[in-house]
Design a protein around this motif. Structure first.
Motif, PDB file in Angstrom:
ATOM      1  N   VAL A 438       8.741 -91.548  41.615  1.00  0.00           N
ATOM      2  CA  VAL A 438      10.170 -91.465  41.305  1.00  0.00           C
ATOM      3  C   VAL A 438      10.456 -90.181  40.521  1.00  0.00           C
ATOM      4  CG1 VAL A 438      12.056 -92.512  39.980  1.00  0.00           C
ATOM      5  CG2 VAL A 438      10.556 -93.945  41.377  1.00  0.00           C
ATOM      6  N   LEU A 439       9.616 -89.891  39.519  1.00  0.00           N
ATOM      7  CA  LEU A 439       9.803 -88.659  38.748  1.00  0.00           C
ATOM      8  C   LEU A 439       9.608 -87.426  39.626  1.00  0.00           C
ATOM      9  CD1 LEU A 439      10.340 -87.273  36.065  1.00  0.00           C
ATOM     10  CD2 LEU A 439       7.889 -87.519  35.514  1.00  0.00           C
ATOM     11  N   LEU A 440       8.637 -87.480  40.520  1.00  0.00           N
ATOM     12  CA  LEU A 440       8.426 -86.359  41.443  1.00  0.00           C
ATOM     13  C   LEU A 440       9.665 -86.150  42.321  1.00  0.00           C
ATOM     14  CD1 LEU A 440       6.528 -84.258  42.775  1.00  0.00           C
ATOM     15  CD2 LEU A 440       5.762 -86.093  44.304  1.00  0.00           C
ATOM     16  N   HIS A 441      10.276 -87.248  42.754  1.00  0.00           N
ATOM     17  CA  HIS A 441      11.492 -87.147  43.571  1.00  0.00           C
ATOM     18  C   HIS A 441      12.618 -86.485  42.777  1.00  0.00           C
ATOM     19  CE1 HIS A 441      14.526 -88.280  46.528  1.00  0.00           C
ATOM     20  NE2 HIS A 441      15.244 -88.815  45.549  1.00  0.00           N
ATOM     21  N   PHE A 442      12.761 -86.850  41.501  1.00  0.00           N
ATOM     22  CA  PHE A 442      13.789 -86.237  40.657  1.00  0.00           C
ATOM     23  C   PHE A 442      13.508 -84.745  40.454  1.00  0.00           C
ATOM     24  CE2 PHE A 442      15.122 -90.349  38.271  1.00  0.00           C
ATOM     25  CZ  PHE A 442      15.831 -90.731  39.410  1.00  0.00           C
ATOM     26  N   MET A 443      12.259 -84.401  40.210  1.00  0.00           N
ATOM     27  CA  MET A 443      11.915 -82.996  39.967  1.00  0.00           C
ATOM     28  C   MET A 443      12.125 -82.155  41.217  1.00  0.00           C
ATOM     29  SD  MET A 443      11.180 -83.077  36.802  1.00  0.00           S
ATOM     30  CE  MET A 443      10.687 -81.361  36.666  1.00  0.00           C
ATOM     31  N   GLN A 444      11.757 -82.670  42.358  1.00  0.00           N
ATOM     32  CA  GLN A 444      11.953 -81.919  43.599  1.00  0.00           C
ATOM     33  C   GLN A 444      13.428 -81.745  43.923  1.00  0.00           C
ATOM     34  OE1 GLN A 444       9.650 -84.232  46.401  1.00  0.00           O
ATOM     35  NE2 GLN A 444       7.766 -83.082  46.006  1.00  0.00           N
ATOM     36  N   SER A 445      14.222 -82.786  43.702  1.00  0.00           N
ATOM     37  CA  SER A 445      15.654 -82.689  43.956  1.00  0.00           C
ATOM     38  C   SER A 445      16.302 -81.695  43.004  1.00  0.00           C
ATOM     39  CB  SER A 445      16.320 -84.058  43.792  1.00  0.00           C
ATOM     40  OG  SER A 445      15.772 -84.996  44.685  1.00  0.00           O
ATOM     41  N   SER A 446      15.843 -81.696  41.759  1.00  0.00           N
ATOM     42  CA  SER A 446      16.396 -80.767  40.785  1.00  0.00           C
ATOM     43  C   SER A 446      16.014 -79.326  41.103  1.00  0.00           C
ATOM     44  CB  SER A 446      15.908 -81.136  39.381  1.00  0.00           C
ATOM     45  OG  SER A 446      16.381 -80.214  38.429  1.00  0.00           O
ATOM     46  N   ASN A 447      14.775 -79.109  41.502  1.00  0.00           N
ATOM     47  CA  ASN A 447      14.315 -77.754  41.822  1.00  0.00           C
ATOM     48  C   ASN A 447      15.040 -77.191  43.034  1.00  0.00           C
ATOM     49  OD1 ASN A 447      12.530 -77.784  39.676  1.00  0.00           O
ATOM     50  ND2 ASN A 447      10.806 -78.523  40.929  1.00  0.00           N
ATOM     51  N   GLU A 448      15.335 -78.064  43.997  1.00  0.00           N
ATOM     52  CA  GLU A 448      16.025 -77.593  45.197  1.00  0.00           C
ATOM     53  C   GLU A 448      17.462 -77.179  44.896  1.00  0.00           C
ATOM     54  OE1 GLU A 448      15.742 -80.731  47.987  1.00  0.00           O
ATOM     55  OE2 GLU A 448      13.596 -80.423  48.391  1.00  0.00           O
ATOM     56  N   SER A 449      18.081 -77.817  43.907  1.00  0.00           N
ATOM     57  CA  SER A 449      19.473 -77.509  43.576  1.00  0.00           C
ATOM     58  C   SER A 449      19.623 -76.330  42.625  1.00  0.00           C
ATOM     59  CB  SER A 449      20.147 -78.739  42.961  1.00  0.00           C
ATOM     60  OG  SER A 449      19.500 -79.094  41.753  1.00  0.00           O
ATOM     61  N   GLN A 450      18.530 -75.920  42.031  1.00  0.00           N
ATOM     62  CA  GLN A 450      18.598 -74.811  41.080  1.00  0.00           C
ATOM     63  C   GLN A 450      18.602 -73.478  41.807  1.00  0.00           C
ATOM     64  OE1 GLN A 450      15.256 -75.426  38.528  1.00  0.00           O
ATOM     65  NE2 GLN A 450      16.379 -76.744  37.097  1.00  0.00           N
ATOM     66  N   SER A 451      19.344 -72.558  41.298  1.00  0.00           N
ATOM     67  CA  SER A 451      19.335 -71.190  41.823  1.00  0.00           C
ATOM     68  C   SER A 451      18.259 -70.391  41.128  1.00  0.00           C
ATOM     69  CB  SER A 451      20.705 -70.533  41.619  1.00  0.00           C
ATOM     70  OG  SER A 451      20.971 -70.416  40.229  1.00  0.00           O
ATOM     71  N   SER A 452      17.999 -69.211  41.659  1.00  0.00           N
ATOM     72  CA  SER A 452      16.981 -68.345  41.056  1.00  0.00           C
ATOM     73  C   SER A 452      17.384 -67.911  39.658  1.00  0.00           C
ATOM     74  CB  SER A 452      16.755 -67.122  41.940  1.00  0.00           C
ATOM     75  OG  SER A 452      17.969 -66.405  42.105  1.00  0.00           O
ATOM     76  N   ALA A 453      18.693 -67.758  39.407  1.00  0.00           N
ATOM     77  CA  ALA A 453      19.160 -67.351  38.077  1.00  0.00           C
ATOM     78  C   ALA A 453      18.901 -68.450  37.054  1.00  0.00           C
ATOM     79  CB  ALA A 453      20.650 -67.037  38.120  1.00  0.00           C
ATOM     80  N   GLN A 454      19.133 -69.695  37.466  1.00  0.00           N
ATOM     81  CA  GLN A 454      18.884 -70.808  36.563  1.00  0.00           C
ATOM     82  C   GLN A 454      17.403 -70.930  36.243  1.00  0.00           C
ATOM     83  OE1 GLN A 454      20.789 -73.818  38.961  1.00  0.00           O
ATOM     84  NE2 GLN A 454      22.478 -74.021  37.496  1.00  0.00           N
ATOM     85  N   LYS A 455      16.551 -70.712  37.253  1.00  0.00           N
ATOM     86  CA  LYS A 455      15.110 -70.764  37.014  1.00  0.00           C
ATOM     87  C   LYS A 455      14.684 -69.682  36.029  1.00  0.00           C
ATOM     88  CE  LYS A 455      13.793 -72.815  41.429  1.00  0.00           C
ATOM     89  NZ  LYS A 455      13.003 -72.657  42.665  1.00  0.00           N
ATOM     90  N   GLN A 456      15.301 -68.497  36.153  1.00  0.00           N
ATOM     91  CA  GLN A 456      14.948 -67.411  35.244  1.00  0.00           C
ATOM     92  C   GLN A 456      15.342 -67.768  33.818  1.00  0.00           C
ATOM     93  OE1 GLN A 456      13.174 -64.700  36.081  1.00  0.00           O
ATOM     94  NE2 GLN A 456      13.115 -64.234  33.900  1.00  0.00           N
ATOM     95  N   ARG A 457      16.512 -68.402  33.635  1.00  0.00           N
ATOM     96  CA  ARG A 457      16.939 -68.794  32.293  1.00  0.00           C
ATOM     97  C   ARG A 457      15.988 -69.829  31.694  1.00  0.00           C
ATOM     98  NH1 ARG A 457      22.221 -68.718  34.553  1.00  0.00           N
ATOM     99  NH2 ARG A 457      22.242 -70.994  34.709  1.00  0.00           N
ATOM    100  N   GLU A 458      15.446 -70.685  32.554  1.00  0.00           N
ATOM    101  CA  GLU A 458      14.497 -71.689  32.054  1.00  0.00           C
ATOM    102  C   GLU A 458      13.214 -71.040  31.572  1.00  0.00           C
ATOM    103  OE1 GLU A 458      13.949 -74.546  35.080  1.00  0.00           O
ATOM    104  OE2 GLU A 458      15.841 -75.581  34.714  1.00  0.00           O
ATOM    105  N   TYR A 459      12.769 -69.997  32.278  1.00  0.00           N
ATOM    106  CA  TYR A 459      11.571 -69.300  31.831  1.00  0.00           C
ATOM    107  C   TYR A 459      11.836 -68.545  30.533  1.00  0.00           C
ATOM    108  CZ  TYR A 459       9.155 -70.339  36.191  1.00  0.00           C
ATOM    109  OH  TYR A 459       8.553 -70.982  37.251  1.00  0.00           O
ATOM    110  N   ASP A 460      13.065 -68.041  30.393  1.00  0.00           N
ATOM    111  CA  ASP A 460      13.400 -67.298  29.176  1.00  0.00           C
ATOM    112  C   ASP A 460      13.610 -68.229  27.985  1.00  0.00           C
ATOM    113  OD1 ASP A 460      13.280 -64.990  30.625  1.00  0.00           O
ATOM    114  OD2 ASP A 460      15.457 -64.920  31.039  1.00  0.00           O
ATOM    115  N   HIS A 461      14.054 -69.481  28.238  1.00  0.00           N
ATOM    116  CA  HIS A 461      14.340 -70.432  27.162  1.00  0.00           C
ATOM    117  C   HIS A 461      13.579 -71.734  27.433  1.00  0.00           C
ATOM    118  CE1 HIS A 461      17.573 -67.780  25.763  1.00  0.00           C
ATOM    119  NE2 HIS A 461      17.928 -67.661  27.042  1.00  0.00           N
ATOM    120  N   PRO A 462      12.331 -71.822  27.008  1.00  0.00           N
ATOM    121  CA  PRO A 462      11.533 -73.021  27.278  1.00  0.00           C
ATOM    122  C   PRO A 462      12.096 -74.288  26.648  1.00  0.00           C
ATOM    123  CG  PRO A 462      10.410 -71.536  25.751  1.00  0.00           C
ATOM    124  CD  PRO A 462      11.587 -70.793  26.277  1.00  0.00           C
TER     125      PRO A 462
END
Length: 517
Positions: A438-462
């Motif tokens: 179930v958690l894997l399903h949530f993480m995959q759904s969240s990753n698919e909806s994120q843009s590259s800019a959002q991913k970059q902000r996550e790396y910049d702000h852990p």
């Protein structure tokens, strides 16, 4: 002195009596013929009658059945009938005037000939007795026929391949051209077989994986069998390297043999509907041996024309691997191992229904080999693999106070980890596996909806990553609390058998913390 014969004049009444007697005899004869024809018709139609008429071999037998128990115009009475291997027997005994059995009379067995079957039917019946379990098709599941068909084809290609590999090995070792002494040939052959036995013993440590990942191991073993055949054929190009190549090939083929033998019983058990696993196994092996002999015979005829080894190997190997894949895919197992559990949970989360046995087995990934470590969900993992720092653990631990497991996500490794507490029982392990997916399903759904800019902000702000992770884990806990019981009941309705042992959880357990309950 001879007296002349006295001539008596017959009266009209005497003549009439004789005429009556003659016509009565003719009528009796006609009745006897008619009765005989009726008895013959009854004997020829025994399949439609519950009881059989005795054969008119005795002077007392001119009979047909009355009330299924008595013979007309006969001193014999029918007791019962029986059938043995297509032949029918009638048991009779003498009766008295009242129709009862005479005291001290013996029982007679009379053979009744059943309708003759065509020769082709007898041949087919003989063949079926060797290749089909008793009571077929009611004694096995519906997947038995496709499995045995592909199994026969696989053994056909395997038997054909064996002829070419054996010829190549004998040629390479020097038997055909007398390149080496007979003693050296024997030593090389013994060393080759010995290496294969060592490989067989080493691979046997896989143990319980043969029970729950048997499809994956079975196809891996068949692929390894073809690798061994390819190495054996390679000895023709470099005969001076016969011993190392032959040893390597024999190790591969013996490991494949261990896999085939170890997974055979669970597969046949899935086909048997009753206590007929021995019968199903025996008939299955007979089918394999027949196909192997046919392939060997055909290959011997082809080998006399000296075909290209590369072309022959490519054709036979492709046929063998394709047949092996279809053979494994046709097996319908009732247990939820890692692969089928993933299919069932994914279907439940996306559609709200658990797939049937046929659907779940068809969707299972066959080439997902058990020894590969790159899996998105790790069940029963170690603490140091799941958490990078104490803060990550302290953040999610309160969410699992009432559970006997902890589920988390490690961003650096991109995996879901399910840690088991020392009090975890069978249902707790199943629930942990369900929660991890179930958690894997949530993480995959969240990753698919994120843009590259959002991913970059996550790396910049852990800190943002940690906050989102806690929220997703909390959301997964709510969903699991309401849906796990529904998932279990729907899985049982579809015929699935749920056991934590088939999920192969790791042996690590958490204990010794006051917060772990």
């Amino acid at each position: 002195m001879a007296h002349p014969p006295i001539k008596l004049k017959q009266s009209a009444s005497t003549s009439a009596a004789q005429t009556l007697t003659t016509s009565s005899s003719a009528q009796d004869a006609r009745l006897l013929v008619r009765e005989t024809l009726r008895i013959s018709a009854n004997l020829a139609d025994l399949a439609a009658q519950p009881l059989s008429s005795p054969s008119p071999s005795s002077s007392h037998l001119s009979a047909a059945l009355v009330d299924s128990s008595e013979f007309v115009n006969s001193s014999l009475r029918l007791i019962c009938c029986e059938e043995i291997d297509g032949r029918r027997w009638s048991y009779v005994a003498e009766k008295d005037a009242s129709g009862r059995f005479k005291k001290g009379s013996s029982i007679r067995a009379l053979s009744s000939h059943a309708p003759q079957t065509p020769p082709i039917e007898e041949v087919m019946s003989f063949v079926r007795s060797y290749v089909l379990p008793e009571g077929f098709p009611d004694s096995v599941t519906s997947s038995y026929v496709p499995y045995m068909s592909w199994r026969a084809l696989k053994h056909f290609f395997g038997g054909a391949m064996g002829v070419f590999t054996t010829q190549t090995l004998l040629s390479s070792v020097g038997v055909s051209r007398n390149r080496v002494a007979p003693g050296a040939v024997a030593i090389n052959w013994i060393l080759k077989d010995g290496a294969g036995r060592v490989g067989k013993m080493i691979f046997a440590r896989q143990g319980k994986k043969f029970d729950y990942d048997l499809k994956q191991l079975r196809i891996a073993g068949d692929l390894l069998m073809e690798v061994g055949a390819a190495v054996e054929l390679a000895t023709a190009a470099v005969p001076h390297l016969f011993l190392p190549l032959a040893c390597a090939a024999n190790v591969a083929k013996n490991v494949a043999a261990v896999t085939s033998t170890s997974t055979r019983t669970p597969i046949y058990k899935a086909f048997a509907k009753g206590e007929n696993i021995g019968d199903v196994t025996a008939k299955g092996e007979c089918v394999g041996n027949i196909a192997d002999l046919l392939g060997t015979g055909l290959s011997i005829m082809i080998s006399k024309r000296n075909p290209s080894l590369v072309t022959t190997f490519a054709f036979l190997s492709c046929g063998y691997v394709f047949s092996s894949y279809q053979e494994v895919k046709s097996v319908v197992l009732h247990t939820l191992n890692r692969a089928r559990f993933t299919v069932a949970v994914d279907s439940f989360l996306k559609t709200g229904r658990v797939p049937s046995l046929q659907e779940g087995n068809m969707s299972e990934k066959i080439f997902n080999f058990p020894w590969l470590k790159e899996k998105p969900v790790v069940l029963g993992s170690r603490f140091r693999d799941a958490f990078q720092d104490p803060g990550a653990y302290l953040a999610v631990e309160p969410l699992f106070e009432k559970e006997r497991y902890i589920v988390t996500y490690n961003p650096s490794k991109g995996k879901i980890y399910a840690l088991l507490k020392d009090q975890a029982k069978s249902d707790d392990i199943l629930k942990a596996a369900f929660h991890a997916h179930v958690l894997l399903h949530f993480m995959q759904s969240s990753n698919e909806s994120q843009s590259s800019a959002q991913k970059q902000r996550e790396y910049d702000h852990p800190d943002i990553v940690a906050t989102d992770l806690e929220a997703r884990i909390a959301e997964s806990c709510k969903m699991v609390s309401t849906s796990y019981g529904i998932f279990k009941s729907k899985a049982v309705e579809q015929g699935w058998k749920m056991s934590e042992s088939h999920l192969n959880p790791g042996r690590a357990r958490l204990y010794g913390s006051d917060k772990l309950r």
